[in-house]
Design a protein around this motif. Structure first.
Motif, mmCIF file in Angstrom:
data_model
loop_
_atom_site.group_PDB
_atom_site.id
_atom_site.type_symbol
_atom_site.label_atom_id
_atom_site.label_comp_id
_atom_site.label_asym_id
_atom_site.label_seq_id
_atom_site.Cartn_x
_atom_site.Cartn_y
_atom_site.Cartn_z
ATOM 1 N N HIS A 32 0.868 -1.179 0.000
ATOM 2 C CA HIS A 32 0.000 0.000 0.000
ATOM 3 C C HIS A 32 0.905 1.229 0.000
ATOM 4 C CE1 HIS A 32 -3.060 -2.927 0.927
ATOM 5 N NE2 HIS A 32 -2.468 -3.230 2.062
ATOM 6 N N ASP A 33 1.288 1.668 -1.180
ATOM 7 C CA ASP A 33 2.337 2.676 -1.264
ATOM 8 C C ASP A 33 1.854 4.091 -0.966
ATOM 9 O OD1 ASP A 33 0.919 3.133 -3.564
ATOM 10 O OD2 ASP A 33 2.570 2.762 -4.944
ATOM 11 N N GLN A 34 0.624 4.243 -0.512
ATOM 12 C CA GLN A 34 0.196 5.519 0.055
ATOM 13 C C GLN A 34 0.782 5.719 1.455
ATOM 14 O OE1 GLN A 34 -1.809 3.440 -1.450
ATOM 15 N NE2 GLN A 34 -3.495 4.431 -2.540
ATOM 16 N N LEU A 35 1.136 4.615 2.106
ATOM 17 C CA LEU A 35 1.530 4.655 3.513
ATOM 18 C C LEU A 35 3.039 4.676 3.657
ATOM 19 C CD1 LEU A 35 -0.998 2.051 4.959
ATOM 20 C CD2 LEU A 35 -1.265 4.529 4.751
ATOM 21 N N VAL A 36 3.525 5.644 4.434
ATOM 22 C CA VAL A 36 4.959 5.825 4.647
ATOM 23 C C VAL A 36 5.219 6.000 6.142
ATOM 24 C CG1 VAL A 36 6.978 7.232 4.092
ATOM 25 C CG2 VAL A 36 5.168 6.958 2.399
ATOM 26 N N LEU A 37 6.233 5.298 6.648
ATOM 27 C CA LEU A 37 6.628 5.411 8.047
ATOM 28 C C LEU A 37 7.934 6.175 8.165
ATOM 29 C CD1 LEU A 37 6.055 1.755 9.336
ATOM 30 C CD2 LEU A 37 4.769 3.782 10.067
ATOM 31 N N THR A 38 8.055 6.987 9.217
ATOM 32 C CA THR A 38 9.325 7.629 9.518
ATOM 33 C C THR A 38 9.649 7.446 10.994
ATOM 34 O OG1 THR A 38 8.221 9.753 9.897
ATOM 35 C CG2 THR A 38 9.182 9.377 7.714
ATOM 36 N N ALA A 39 10.964 7.327 11.288
ATOM 37 C CA ALA A 39 11.463 7.199 12.650
ATOM 38 C C ALA A 39 12.256 8.446 12.984
ATOM 39 C CB ALA A 39 12.345 5.957 12.778
ATOM 40 N N GLY A 40 12.025 9.019 14.174
ATOM 41 C CA GLY A 40 12.635 10.296 14.477
ATOM 42 C C GLY A 40 13.363 10.361 15.806
ATOM 43 N N SER A 41 14.241 11.357 15.912
ATOM 44 C CA SER A 41 14.975 11.598 17.151
ATOM 45 C C SER A 41 14.076 12.164 18.240
ATOM 46 C CB SER A 41 16.138 12.550 16.891
ATOM 47 O OG SER A 41 15.655 13.832 16.509
ATOM 48 N N ASP A 42 12.853 12.558 17.885
ATOM 49 C CA ASP A 42 11.896 13.080 18.861
ATOM 50 C C ASP A 42 11.108 11.970 19.546
ATOM 51 O OD1 ASP A 42 10.458 12.279 16.692
ATOM 52 O OD2 ASP A 42 9.417 14.182 16.361
ATOM 53 N N ALA A 43 11.581 10.704 19.382
ATOM 54 C CA ALA A 43 10.959 9.528 20.003
ATOM 55 C C ALA A 43 9.584 9.226 19.415
ATOM 56 C CB ALA A 43 10.861 9.683 21.521
ATOM 57 N N ARG A 44 9.323 9.748 18.216
ATOM 58 C CA ARG A 44 8.030 9.500 17.586
ATOM 59 C C ARG A 44 8.188 8.695 16.306
ATOM 60 N NH1 ARG A 44 4.140 14.269 16.643
ATOM 61 N NH2 ARG A 44 5.721 14.790 15.078
ATOM 62 N N VAL A 45 7.151 7.922 16.014
ATOM 63 C CA VAL A 45 6.999 7.260 14.721
ATOM 64 C C VAL A 45 5.799 7.905 14.046
ATOM 65 C CG1 VAL A 45 6.477 5.091 13.551
ATOM 66 C CG2 VAL A 45 7.962 5.101 15.563
ATOM 67 N N THR A 71 -1.200 9.645 11.645
ATOM 68 C CA THR A 71 -1.108 9.607 13.094
ATOM 69 C C THR A 71 0.356 9.543 13.503
ATOM 70 O OG1 THR A 71 -1.910 8.512 15.110
ATOM 71 C CG2 THR A 71 -1.217 7.083 13.299
ATOM 72 N N ALA A 72 0.642 9.990 14.714
ATOM 73 C CA ALA A 72 1.995 9.918 15.279
ATOM 74 C C ALA A 72 1.952 9.044 16.527
ATOM 75 C CB ALA A 72 2.517 11.306 15.613
ATOM 76 N N TYR A 73 2.898 8.149 16.631
ATOM 77 C CA TYR A 73 2.974 7.224 17.767
ATOM 78 C C TYR A 73 4.060 7.734 18.713
ATOM 79 C CZ TYR A 73 0.380 4.352 14.460
ATOM 80 O OH TYR A 73 -0.552 3.882 13.566
ATOM 81 N N GLU A 74 3.699 7.907 19.986
ATOM 82 C CA GLU A 74 4.592 8.572 20.930
ATOM 83 C C GLU A 74 4.908 7.706 22.142
ATOM 84 O OE1 GLU A 74 2.731 12.285 21.799
ATOM 85 O OE2 GLU A 74 3.099 13.100 19.788
ATOM 86 N N GLU A 75 4.854 6.390 21.986
ATOM 87 C CA GLU A 75 5.089 5.496 23.131
ATOM 88 C C GLU A 75 6.571 5.259 23.423
ATOM 89 O OE1 GLU A 75 1.086 4.491 21.360
ATOM 90 O OE2 GLU A 75 3.126 4.814 20.602
ATOM 91 N N HIS A 76 7.443 5.611 22.496
ATOM 92 C CA HIS A 76 8.875 5.436 22.756
ATOM 93 C C HIS A 76 9.368 6.501 23.723
ATOM 94 C CE1 HIS A 76 9.892 2.214 19.961
ATOM 95 N NE2 HIS A 76 9.116 2.779 19.057
ATOM 96 N N GLU A 77 10.477 6.199 24.405
ATOM 97 C CA GLU A 77 11.067 7.138 25.351
ATOM 98 C C GLU A 77 12.447 7.601 24.908
ATOM 99 O OE1 GLU A 77 11.011 5.035 29.021
ATOM 100 O OE2 GLU A 77 8.837 5.213 29.285
ATOM 101 N N ASP A 78 12.889 7.135 23.743
ATOM 102 C CA ASP A 78 14.216 7.473 23.251
ATOM 103 C C ASP A 78 14.145 7.639 21.739
ATOM 104 O OD1 ASP A 78 16.911 7.947 23.212
ATOM 105 O OD2 ASP A 78 17.468 6.119 24.291
ATOM 106 N N SER A 79 15.226 8.099 21.168
ATOM 107 C CA SER A 79 15.284 8.300 19.719
ATOM 108 C C SER A 79 14.945 7.005 18.980
ATOM 109 C CB SER A 79 16.690 8.767 19.323
ATOM 110 O OG SER A 79 16.778 9.003 17.936
ATOM 111 N N VAL A 80 14.066 7.103 17.990
ATOM 112 C CA VAL A 80 13.660 5.926 17.202
ATOM 113 C C VAL A 80 14.521 5.885 15.949
ATOM 114 C CG1 VAL A 80 11.749 4.723 16.101
ATOM 115 C CG2 VAL A 80 11.310 6.202 18.067
ATOM 116 N N TYR A 81 15.310 4.815 15.823
ATOM 117 C CA TYR A 81 16.244 4.719 14.714
ATOM 118 C C TYR A 81 15.725 3.887 13.543
ATOM 119 C CZ TYR A 81 20.151 7.011 17.050
ATOM 120 O OH TYR A 81 20.973 7.942 17.640
ATOM 121 N N SER A 82 14.796 2.963 13.800
ATOM 122 C CA SER A 82 14.383 2.054 12.725
ATOM 123 C C SER A 82 12.879 1.807 12.757
ATOM 124 C CB SER A 82 15.103 0.702 12.846
ATOM 125 O OG SER A 82 16.478 0.834 12.622
ATOM 126 N N VAL A 83 12.315 1.654 11.563
ATOM 127 C CA VAL A 83 10.935 1.202 11.392
ATOM 128 C C VAL A 83 10.928 0.134 10.301
ATOM 129 C CG1 VAL A 83 9.700 3.254 12.176
ATOM 130 C CG2 VAL A 83 10.563 3.156 9.829
#
Length: 394
Positions: free
Chosen positions: A283-296, A335-347
């Motif tokens: 489903h190439d409409q959907l894109v995930l990103t991992a960030g240093s703000d602890a969000r996906v 949507t943004a997922y904020e359950e991490h507590e540290d920088s997210v490096y991989s999805v």
């Protein structure tokens, strides 16, 4: 948007590398590489069972050091490659055979949970004492070739047989004569899988592997103002290019030959750096990103997808009625997922369930999520079409 609670798996060590176990197409499994400075590292094979909502694991010790990249073979579930740093502080790449591995469709619970697995070295992908590996890439779809991109932009190509033999190496000279280091690379699934993209700081080059010693076929100098951190290709469209910046991600629709002039964009605002980006293969409409703000961040790039218009329907149920029409997803953050507590490096998207994905933060927390139900009911039933490329920028 209403979301299901994530499934959480915790590791004892820090980690930054994650991928799906691509060769397993019936069970939701992910491979995680740890990054401990003092203890022995390992690859954790984590399985999620949606019916029982349980997570199982099997651990394969990795004695060659900290794991900086984990990349599973596209169709052999027991083969994986890692880029790792040992006690000599050198970045190297190795291909392993994982043992034991369950048969396709068989649960990881069938293995002896009281023991650890083994990583049998199939090949050490090195050339020279002074060369360090930045990325290890498998040829999309069949995995008959493997590429390593060195930090100095040298490219090495090997044939990989189904028996696990690596041979017939071809290597290049550095792509550029500058001090710029390779910061990202990925293998295009288009053009007969003969092209890879390599980013060196702010520069982007496209290389044809059939003529790697003739230099790049496309070269965009200073494509971005800041270093490119990752690249990904839309699996269903070609001749498209995009990038991510520190606080913004935007996708550029290229014209005919990776030209720099954009014809349309999708922009997503983020708070911190974006470390990784991944397209949903189905489903190439959907894109995930991992960030240093602890969000996906789950984003829609529907207007630039392989089916931006046309009939939309859910693929979770059989429905052939002509009047079953859904509104297209709008571009932007879903949507943004904020359950991490540290920088997210991989999805990573699951290779067995197109609606399931995982994210990994540096503290060793793996979260497994499902795409929100509302998105699934609005999502197009995609036809495989003829490349977007996303690249996070520091």
């Amino acid at each position: 948007m209403e979301e299901e609670a994530p499934i959480i798996y915790g590791l004892d060590f820090q980690a930054r590398s994650l991928c799906a176990q691509y060769g397993e197409t019936e069970m939701v499994r992910f491979l995680i590489g740890t990054q401990s400075l003092k203890s022995e590292n390992s690859i954790h094979c984590v399985e999620y069972d949606e019916e029982s909502v349980l997570v199982s694991k099997f651990v394969y010790p990795h004695p060659l050091g900290e794991i900086w990249q984990t990349n599973a073979h596209p169709n052999q579930a027991d083969v994986v490659g890692t880029v790792h740093k040992g006690s000599n502080q050198k970045m190297s790449a190795t291909i392993y055979k994982m043992s034991p591995v369950p048969n396709i469709g068989q649960s990881i619970d069938s293995l002896d949970s009281t023991s650890h697995g083994q990583l049998e070295v199939l090949a050490s992908l090195e050339r020279g004492d002074n060369q360090e590996v930045a990325k290890l890439l498998w040829q999309p779809n069949d995995g008959n070739k493997v590429v390593t991109v060195n930090t100095d932009s040298r490219i090495n190509v090997w044939d990989f047989s189904s028996e696990g033999r690596v041979q017939n190496e071809v290597h290049s000279e550095p792509l550029v004569k500058t001090h710029n280091q390779v910061t990202a690379a990925n293998w295009s699934p288009h053009h007969g899988t003969n092209q890879i993209a390599v980013a060196m700081e702010t520069n982007l080059q496209i290389i044809d592997l059939r003529s790697i010693n003739k230099g790049s076929i496309y070269n965009i100098e200073n494509a971005h103002n800041e270093p490119i951190r990752d690249l990904d290709f839309n699996p269903n469209r070609q001749l498209l290019h995009g990038h991510l910046r520190r606080r913004r991600m935007y996708q550029i629709l290229g014209r005919s030959q990776y030209q720099q002039s954009p014809s349309s964009t999708v922009t997503i605002t983020t708070i911190g750096k974006v470390w990784q980006v991944r397209y949903n293969v189905f489903h190439d409409q959907l894109v995930l990103t991992a960030g240093s703000d602890a969000r996906v961040v789950l984003t829609s790039a529907a207007s630039l997808s392989s089916e931006p218009f046309g009939k939309l329907m859910s693929d979770d149920k059989d429905n052939d009625e002509d009047d079953d029409v859904r509104s297209p997803l709008a571009d932007g953050v879903i949507t943004a997922y904020e359950e991490h507590e540290d920088s997210v490096y991989s999805v990573a998207w699951s290779s067995a369930d197109s609606w399931t994905f995982a994210s990994l933060s540096y503290g060793g927390r793996l979260l497994i999520h499902r795409v929100p139900t509302l998105v699934k009911t609005q999502h197009p039933f995609l036809n495989v079409a003829p490349n977007f490329m996303f690249s996070p920028v520091d």
